[in-house]
Design a protein around this motif. Structure first.
Motif, PDB file in Angstrom:
ATOM      1  N   GLY A  36       1.575   1.647   5.720  1.00 10.96           N
ATOM      2  CA  GLY A  36       0.172   1.919   6.163  1.00 10.96           C
ATOM      3  C   GLY A  36      -0.142   1.583   7.555  1.00 10.96           C
ATOM      4  O   GLY A  36      -1.367   1.316   7.992  1.00 10.96           O
TER       5      GLY A  36
ATOM      6  N   GLU B 233       2.251   6.363  -3.245  1.00 12.91           N
ATOM      7  CA  GLU B 233       3.563   6.892  -3.550  1.00 12.91           C
ATOM      8  C   GLU B 233       4.257   5.792  -4.589  1.00 12.91           C
ATOM      9  O   GLU B 233       5.118   6.118  -5.256  1.00 12.91           O
ATOM     10  CB  GLU B 233       4.836   7.422  -2.805  1.00 12.91           C
ATOM     11  CG  GLU B 233       5.294   5.986  -1.923  1.00 12.91           C
ATOM     12  CD  GLU B 233       4.369   5.703  -0.595  1.00 12.91           C
ATOM     13  OE1 GLU B 233       3.259   5.701  -0.772  1.00 12.91           O
ATOM     14  OE2 GLU B 233       4.834   5.412   0.326  1.00 12.91           O
TER      15      GLU B 233
ATOM     16  N   THR C 269       0.820  -1.153   0.014  1.00  9.49           N
ATOM     17  CA  THR C 269       0.061   0.225  -0.102  1.00  9.49           C
ATOM     18  C   THR C 269       0.762   1.293  -0.029  1.00  9.49           C
ATOM     19  O   THR C 269       1.828   1.298   0.553  1.00  9.49           O
ATOM     20  CB  THR C 269      -0.999  -0.063   1.234  1.00  9.49           C
ATOM     21  OG1 THR C 269      -0.175   0.109   2.467  1.00  9.49           O
ATOM     22  CG2 THR C 269      -1.611  -1.026   1.326  1.00  9.49           C
ATOM     23  N   GLY C 270       0.259   2.213  -0.587  1.00  8.89           N
ATOM     24  CA  GLY C 270       1.068   3.705  -0.625  1.00  8.89           C
ATOM     25  C   GLY C 270       0.862   4.369  -1.934  1.00  8.89           C
ATOM     26  O   GLY C 270       0.917   3.949  -2.956  1.00  8.89           O
TER      27      GLY C 270
ATOM     28  N   ASP D 158      -3.517   4.778  -0.726  1.00  9.21           N
ATOM     29  CA  ASP D 158      -3.801   4.924   0.752  1.00  9.21           C
ATOM     30  C   ASP D 158      -5.314   5.639   0.894  1.00  9.21           C
ATOM     31  O   ASP D 158      -5.427   6.738   1.047  1.00  9.21           O
ATOM     32  CB  ASP D 158      -2.913   6.186   1.299  1.00  9.21           C
ATOM     33  CG  ASP D 158      -1.492   5.362   1.310  1.00  9.21           C
ATOM     34  OD1 ASP D 158      -1.529   4.144   1.822  1.00  9.21           O
ATOM     35  OD2 ASP D 158      -0.336   5.954   1.060  1.00  9.21           O
TER      36      ASP D 158
ATOM     37  N   ASP E 239      -2.241   6.344   7.163  1.00  9.04           N
ATOM     38  CA  ASP E 239      -1.562   5.021   7.195  1.00  9.04           C
ATOM     39  C   ASP E 239      -3.454   4.364   7.643  1.00  9.04           C
ATOM     40  O   ASP E 239      -3.745   4.690   8.794  1.00  9.04           O
ATOM     41  CB  ASP E 239      -1.042   4.838   8.597  1.00  9.04           C
ATOM     42  CG  ASP E 239       0.466   5.178   8.207  1.00  9.04           C
ATOM     43  OD1 ASP E 239       0.583   5.020   6.931  1.00  9.04           O
ATOM     44  OD2 ASP E 239       1.329   5.335   8.998  1.00  9.04           O
TER      45      ASP E 239
HETATM   46 MG    MG Z   1       2.346   4.328   3.330  1.00 13.77          MG
END
Ligand code: MG
Ligand code: AMP
Length: 403
Positions: free
Chosen positions: A242, A178, A175-176, A218, A249
């Motif tokens: 997260g 970015e 997850t993220g 996210d 998160d």
């Molecule tokens: Mg993250």
């Protein structure tokens, strides 16, 4: 705490070729003798031992060659008095012969005759029917881990389907906001997802069935949707990122909405502090088969440390192994100084060499939970216990190899 909540998966049948690394769930009884017939252990000549009495370099015994038995074929004739049957390793013993003289102590005289230079004893170089395994014996007990050795004996017995503990199906989600796939070009502010491929490859090495769910944003709604859809197909879920205390998160929030029973969050170790562990209800409702869920920190080095320390024992429990928590059973002598957090156990990436019978631990500096380049230089992971403030040359540390 993790192991307290997990049980091996229910049994299933695996085909022999795919059974390596699995745990047998029932005893396997031998249905055939091994070897199945008396056969020669060597290339040489099947003879009667009595007829080689007194044979030596100086006084060879000369025998007529009656026939040649190749492996996979039965001798056509029974051995006559005063004769020899040429035989290969694995060829069935001809009737009438009671020993095999190895080729190395003989000399052929054309195709017709052979000279024997050494006296033979009855039974030499013969592998007796059933001498290894007897039909009716316990071949392998329930609980045995199938290595290539066990696989070989199962193959030798013609066992094509093997009762084994189920193989965990593990889903991995990175997850993220970015993150982009490693095949993509980077836009400003983005990085490539390295955790997903690293987790999937490590899990695949442990023999589990891995599904890489790719990258989740996210965003609690999309993450929830994605996981809800995926859940019924998996026995274990691993989410990276997260799980810390950032504003975005959402891993814990989402898991919670999905009926997650949190067992612990955060451990006093470095790297890996934000680690999260809990359980999802099982598909059948069986309390003992609840599904382990790990929320791993996002930092790539933390991911790898947590994976080995916490996820691996969980995987092994589902697979039916007696999980050996990665034992720091080697210890070595520290070569350089390093400051560690006193209140946390620290896992330290090192280069370990062996010198005059002793392991020397060179600590790579600096260490950091996002420093994959640093981790790649290491061949070992040492552990410094809680309460250690500073490591000095000459201190002893436990370590394990990084594989
Ligand atoms: Mg993250
Ligand atoms: P997080 O735990 O989500 O706060 O992430 C901690 C750090 O790990 C951040 O710098 C993230 O960009 C990085 N990170 C998170 N997930 C990944 C991933 N899949 N691959 C590489 N780095 C990641």
């Amino acid at each position: 705490m993790i192991l307290d909540h997990l049980e091996p998966l229910p049994p299933e049948e695996a085909c022999l070729e795919e059974s390596v690394g699995r745990i047998l769930t029932s005893d396997i009884i031998a249905t055939e003798n091994l070897p199945p017939f008396n056969n020669s252990a060597m290339d040489g000549y099947a003879v009667r031992a009595e007829e080689t009495t007194g044979a030596s370099e100086k006084t060879p015994v000369k025998l007529e060659i009656q026939e040649v038995v190749r492996a996979g074929h039965m001798a056509v004739t029974e051995l006559d008095q005063g004769k020899a049957i040429k035989i290969m390793t694995g060829s069935p013993m001809p009737l009438g012969a009671n020993t095999v003289v190895i080729k190395e102590v003989t000399r052929p005289e054309g195709e017709e005759r052979v000279e024997i230079f050494r006296q033979a004893n009855r039974g030499d170089n013969i592998r007796g029917k059933g001498e290894d395994v007897r039909s009716g014996d316990l071949l392998l007990g329930a609980g045995t881990r199938i290595r290539p050795y066990e696989l070989a004996i199962l193959a030798a017995q013609g066992v094509g389907r093997v009762p084994v503990v189920g193989n965990p199906r593990v889903a991995v989600l990175a997850t993220g906001d970015e993150l982009v796939d490693f095949r993509e070009q980077l836009e400003p502010g983005k990085i490539r997802n390295s955790n997903g491929p690293a987790l999937a490859s490590a899990l695949a090495r442990w023999g589990v069935q891995v599904t890489d769910l790719g990258i989740g944003a996210d965003d609690p709604e999309t993450m929830e949707e994605l996981l809800r859809a995926a859940l019924p197909d998996f026995d274990m879920l691993i989410v990276s990122g997260g799980v810390s205390v950032g504003d975005f998160d959402f891993t814990r929030v989402v898991l919670d909405r999905l009926g997650f029973d949190e067992i612990f969050w955060r451990v006093t170790m470095k790297p890996g502090r934000p680690l999260l562990f809990g359980l999802f209800p099982s598909d059948s409702g069986d309390e003992k088969q609840r599904k382990p869920v790990f929320g791993l920190p996002g930092n790539p080095v933390s991911v790898m440390v947590c994976l080995e320390e916490f996820v691996r024992p969980a995987v092994e429990r589902l697979q039916g192994y007696s999980p050996a928590h990665p034992g720091y059973h080697l210890s070595g002598c520290v070569e350089n100084e390093y400051v560690t957090p006193e209140e946390r156990q620290q896992f330290i990436f090192c280069k370990v060499t062996r010198d005059a019978g002793e392991y020397k631990i060179h600590i790579i500096r600096p260490q950091g939970s996002a420093m994959m380049g640093m981790a790649c230089q290491a061949n070992a992971l040492a552990v410094s216990p809680v309460g250690t403030r500073k490591l000095k040359p000459g201190d002893t540390l436990d370590f394990r190899w990084l594989k």
